[in-house]
Design a protein around this motif. Structure first.
Motif, PDB file in Angstrom:
ATOM      1  N   GLU A 567       0.849  -1.195   0.000  1.00 12.26           N
ATOM      2  CA  GLU A 567       0.000   0.000   0.000  1.00 12.26           C
ATOM      3  C   GLU A 567       0.883   1.244   0.000  1.00 12.26           C
ATOM      4  O   GLU A 567       2.000   1.218   0.506  1.00 12.26           O
ATOM      5  N   LYS A 568       0.347   2.345  -0.527  1.00 19.54           N
ATOM      6  CA  LYS A 568       1.045   3.624  -0.469  1.00 19.54           C
ATOM      7  C   LYS A 568       1.295   4.010   0.986  1.00 19.54           C
ATOM      8  O   LYS A 568       0.420   3.807   1.840  1.00 19.54           O
ATOM      9  N   ARG A 569       2.471   4.574   1.271  1.00 20.03           N
ATOM     10  CA  ARG A 569       2.899   4.988   2.614  1.00 20.03           C
ATOM     11  C   ARG A 569       2.938   3.836   3.626  1.00 20.03           C
ATOM     12  O   ARG A 569       2.939   4.045   4.823  1.00 20.03           O
ATOM     13  N   GLN A 570       2.931   2.613   3.139  1.00 19.34           N
ATOM     14  CA  GLN A 570       3.092   1.448   4.006  1.00 19.34           C
ATOM     15  C   GLN A 570       4.320   0.667   3.513  1.00 19.34           C
ATOM     16  O   GLN A 570       4.616   0.700   2.311  1.00 19.34           O
ATOM     17  N   PRO A 571       5.033  -0.011   4.423  1.00 21.54           N
ATOM     18  CA  PRO A 571       6.190  -0.792   3.976  1.00 21.54           C
ATOM     19  C   PRO A 571       5.808  -1.793   2.877  1.00 21.54           C
ATOM     20  O   PRO A 571       4.752  -2.423   2.962  1.00 21.54           O
ATOM     21  N   HIS A 572       6.684  -1.893   1.863  1.00 21.64           N
ATOM     22  CA  HIS A 572       6.432  -2.799   0.747  1.00 21.64           C
ATOM     23  C   HIS A 572       7.127  -4.152   0.969  1.00 21.64           C
ATOM     24  O   HIS A 572       7.976  -4.284   1.836  1.00 21.64           O
ATOM     25  N   VAL A 573       6.789  -5.108   0.114  1.00 23.45           N
ATOM     26  CA  VAL A 573       7.383  -6.450   0.227  1.00 23.45           C
ATOM     27  C   VAL A 573       7.814  -6.922  -1.169  1.00 23.45           C
ATOM     28  O   VAL A 573       7.159  -6.616  -2.163  1.00 23.45           O
ATOM     29  N   ILE A 574       8.945  -7.660  -1.195  1.00 23.86           N
ATOM     30  CA  ILE A 574       9.394  -8.232  -2.478  1.00 23.86           C
ATOM     31  C   ILE A 574       9.061  -9.721  -2.502  1.00 23.86           C
ATOM     32  O   ILE A 574       9.374 -10.446  -1.557  1.00 23.86           O
ATOM     33  N   ASP A 575       8.461 -10.163  -3.561  1.00 20.30           N
ATOM     34  CA  ASP A 575       8.167 -11.579  -3.732  1.00 20.30           C
ATOM     35  C   ASP A 575       9.416 -12.247  -4.320  1.00 20.30           C
ATOM     36  O   ASP A 575       9.750 -12.056  -5.493  1.00 20.30           O
ATOM     37  N   ALA A 576      10.104 -13.020  -3.488  1.00 20.06           N
ATOM     38  CA  ALA A 576      11.390 -13.603  -3.888  1.00 20.06           C
ATOM     39  C   ALA A 576      11.260 -14.521  -5.093  1.00 20.06           C
ATOM     40  O   ALA A 576      12.189 -14.656  -5.890  1.00 20.06           O
ATOM     41  N   ASP A 577      10.112 -15.170  -5.254  1.00 20.03           N
ATOM     42  CA  ASP A 577       9.936 -16.082  -6.387  1.00 20.03           C
ATOM     43  C   ASP A 577       9.820 -15.337  -7.712  1.00 20.03           C
ATOM     44  O   ASP A 577      10.256 -15.818  -8.747  1.00 20.03           O
ATOM     45  N   LYS A 578       9.186 -14.159  -7.641  1.00 19.38           N
ATOM     46  CA  LYS A 578       9.033 -13.377  -8.873  1.00 19.38           C
ATOM     47  C   LYS A 578      10.299 -12.574  -9.209  1.00 19.38           C
ATOM     48  O   LYS A 578      10.572 -12.284 -10.364  1.00 19.38           O
ATOM     49  N   CYS A 579      11.048 -12.184  -8.161  1.00 19.09           N
ATOM     50  CA  CYS A 579      12.214 -11.302  -8.313  1.00 19.09           C
ATOM     51  C   CYS A 579      13.249 -11.897  -9.272  1.00 19.09           C
ATOM     52  O   CYS A 579      13.584 -13.077  -9.178  1.00 19.09           O
TER      53      CYS A 579
END
Lengths: 597, 160
Positions: A567-579
């Motif tokens: 979400e905007k202004r919320q911590p983001h996450v990286i999807d390791a499988d897609k990266c």
């Protein structure tokens, strides 16, 4: 010859020339002329001082002041202050990295204190393009002494007694080699100097030829006298234009002085030298390949015996020695075998020149007595690891050698100890690596080299090394398995056992020694898909540090595969499988919130 | 790359002169090839055929030697030949990233030439200036301690 009060020695080796040393020489001369100091000071272009890290170097004798990283615009100050007024230009002096004090002269520099220069005795001291300077340093005195007082056999015995071993990698006793060649009779014999330095990261032979070509010429003539050869050939890399030029000049001068040609010094002995050019093939470091290459053929090795000492160049007895081996020879006669054999260890006498490079503070060319420890070389002479990083390994012996680690730091360096530690002396390349270097990638790098340089004659080397390289690539790409590690080891051993020449027999060494010393690192590549050093791109793990992430969405927009969500202004996450590990998010993030492992 | 090299009478004379200067001795083949490459910049097929017939050796033998040694090339170089040192010292100090940057700036592979023939890119093994690692050579000029971000500026120096 005019007597000068001061000499300004400027390094004219390849490294320093690349950083404007020719310009410096010009400016120094202009300034000396401007101030009318032509009768007091003389500028001399010398060979390599070895301290390449801080080049270009200007050394002033007799006070041994050592100016580093000199720029053409500094020349005026050097001449005005130092030469005219006798005041040192402090800002150009070498600064000790620990005490941060300027060191007054080269004798007090850590880099030189543990060194013993025999093969490099004249490098950085004399003008290599002036035979008189070599003669003034006892040049051609050794051959004169031999003509006067020794038979060929006595001269060979002296080398045997000195314990000198071949510096090109093999470490075969030089005196014995000469004796074998001398016993084979033929109408024509040859002395060959191997100057085809193909080991990436080694440049000692080039520096000797650039800095002191006459020592090699004198030694080749001595060898010719000992084995009964009247012709010498230098097989030199075409990639070394400066060394070729200096050698040609030296040969011409030696002929003019009657030190090459017919009836040298009225001894009745004839000897002359010719140059043969290599064309870039690592395998030509092997004697039989080298000889084929000199004959205008593909540089492929052939079975020994017959050894070159029996049937070599054009089918005649030929003695092949490396540049550094030859550079040691004249001194042995001048100072005596008993002086020489007291230096070094029991089975490895004398000194060895190493090209120290990689992640080390003092990159350069060093000459140390055999038996010195790696710790002394790396931390005292080399000044430790760059940027305060942790020492990880040192690679010796180039593509034929192996990696030595922390546990080998206190092992005395000599031919036999290095082999016992799973590496080898090789021609003397010494590449230091720190914690950021991945050992699997290093092995891959060397294999890439061997695959390219394999001459293709033997299947194990031609095909086997290619397979080794493929497996290493697979591991670095995160697709390796534990079975691959076993396969690597087995295949390596087969290649070693079944290849004809030194190249194939040693090419798996980088793999075997990294497997032995860094097995855990291989394991983490194949089991956890992790590269501890963080250098294998495909194995990098990108994560977002939630405390630092402001939710600006810059990374989301940068990611080409939509692997980042949030979400905007919320911590983001990286999807390791897609990266896909492209690093775009890392470059875009302004808050250093992307963590790479 | 298809070579557009067409051998001319004047070329044949040059080749013959070089071969004669080495007495057409097959043992001097490598020296002959060095001289010819110095003359033409590379060794196209026609040149090799001419050398073979002049020295009375097979074309296969000449080609065998040309293809064996990395110094000999059958493709022409760019007007500015870029060589990135890939010796070990340069490698551990990041030469690979420098090569990648040249590749992407010029849109060519290692061993390739740009379409306008201005730049060619090659890797070579150790120029022996390890103190300056990583090292890039363009023509005869040596660039030391090259970092990927400097590549663009270095290329901009060659605006002929």
């Amino acid at each position: 010859m005019a007597q000068y009060k001061m000499h300004l020695l400027v390094c004219g080796g390849t490294g320093c020339r690349a950083s404007q040393s020719e310009e410096i020489i010009k400016n120094l001369n202009t300034e000396i002329k401007n101030l009318g100091l032509e009768n007091d000071a003389q500028v001399v272009t010398t060979g390599c001082f070895g301290f390449c890290e801080k080049g270009p170097i200007v050394k002033i004798v007799p006070d041994n002041t050592f100016y580093t990283q000199v720029k053409p615009e500094d020349c005026e100050e050097i001449v005005r202050e130092h030469i005219l007024k006798g005041r040192k230009v402090t800002r150009l002096l070498y600064e000790d990295p620990e005490t941060h004090k300027h060191v007054e002269d080269s004798k007090h520099m850590g880099f030189y204190q543990k060194q013993l220069r025999i093969a490099l005795r004249n490098c950085g001291f004399i003008d290599p393009e002036n035979i008189d300077e070599y003669i003034a340093r006892d040049g051609y005195a050794a051959i004169a002494k031999i003509f006067e007082s020794m038979t060929p056999q006595q001269a060979i015995d002296e080398i045997k007694k000195s314990g000198l071993r071949g510096r090109g990698g093999g470490g075969f006793p030089t005196g014995l080699k000469w004796e074998i060649a001398s016993k084979n009779s033929a109408d024509q014999k040859y002395v060959v100097c191997n100057a085809d330095e193909g080991d990436p990261g080694a440049f000692m032979d080039r520096s000797i030829l650039e800095g002191d070509p006459h020592s090699v010429i004198e030694a080749m003539a001595i060898c010719g006298y000992c084995i009964g050869a009247t012709k010498g050939l230098v097989y030199i890399r075409a990639e070394y234009p400066l060394a070729i030029k200096r050698l040609q000049t030296a040969i011409k001068q030696a002929r003019e002085y009657g030190l090459l040609g017919n009836d040298i010094m009225d001894s009745g002995f004839d000897f002359d030298i010719e140059l043969k050019y290599g064309a870039g093939a690592f395998v030509c470091g092997e004697e039989t390949s080298l000889i084929h290459s000199m004959e205008g053929l593909r540089g492929e090795p052939t079975v020994k015996p017959p050894f070159p000492a029996e049937k070599g160049y054009k089918g005649k007895p030929t003695n092949v020695n490396n540049v550094e081996t030859f550079a040691n020879v004249p001194v042995i006669y001048l100072k005596g075998a008993d002086w020489y054999n007291k230096i070094g260890t029991e089975k490895s006498k004398g000194t060895k020149v190493f090209a120290l490079a990689g992640k080390i503070n003092n990159v350069g060319l060093i000459e140390v007595p055999m038996g010195i420890t790696l710790r002394e070389v790396i931390f005292e002479i080399g000044g430790g690891i760059k940027n305060g990083k942790k020492f990880k390994a040192v690679q010796t012996g180039g593509p034929s050698g192996g990696c030595l680690t922390e546990k080998h730091l206190d092992t005395p360096i000599d031919f036999d100890n290095l082999i016992a530690s799973g590496s080898m002396m090789g021609s003397g390349g010494m590449i230091v690596m720190d914690e950021d270097d991945c050992m699997v990638s290093m092995a891959k790098f060397y294999l890439e080299f061997t695959v390219e340089e394999s001459c293709g004659k033997c299947a194990p080397c031609r095909i086997g090394n290619k397979r080794l390289h493929e497996i290493l690539e697979k591991i670095c790409a995160g697709k390796g398995t534990e079975d691959d590690l076993e396969y690597l080891e087995n295949l390596s051993k087969v290649i070693k056992d079944t290849s004809l020449c030194g190249l194939g027999q040693t090419s798996p060494n980088p793999v075997l020694s990294t497997l032995e010393n860094f097995y855990d690192e291989y394991l983490s590549h194949v089991k956890e898909r992790r590269c501890i050093a963080g250098s294998c791109k495909a194995l990098k793990l990108y994560t977002i540090i939630s405390d630092k992430c402001t939710g600006c969405t810059a990374c989301t927009r940068a990611c080409p595969v939509g692997a980042i969500t949030g979400e905007k202004r919320q911590p983001h996450v990286i999807d390791a499988d897609k990266c896909i590990r492209c690093g775009a998010c890392y470059d875009k993030c302004k808050f250093t919130a992307i963590h790479v492992q | 790359m298809s070579t557009t090299f067409k051998i001319q009478e004047s070329h044949i004379k040059t080749i013959h002169d070089i071969c004669d200067s080495f007495n057409n001795d097959p043992g001097e083949l490598i020296n002959v090839l060095h001289k010819c490459q110095g003359e033409f910049g590379y060794l196209p097929e026609d040149v090799q055929r001419e050398i073979a017939s002049k020295m009375k050796i097979s074309v296969a033998k000449v080609y065998g030697v040309v293809s064996f040694y990395s110094f000999f090339t059958m493709t022409p170089k760019g007007r500015h030949a870029i060589s990135v040192c890939m010796g070990t010292a340069c490698y551990v100090r990041g030469a690979e990233k420098v090569v990648d940057e040249f590749k992407s700036q010029l849109s060519i592979k290692v061993g390739g030439v740009t379409e306008d023939g201005k730049f060619s890119l090659d890797c070579l093994r150790c120029v022996g200036a390890c103190g300056l690692a990583p090292v890039v050579l363009i023509g005869e000029k040596v660039y030391g301690r090259v970092e990927p971000h400097q590549v663009k500026d270095i290329l901009a120096e060659y605006n002929d």
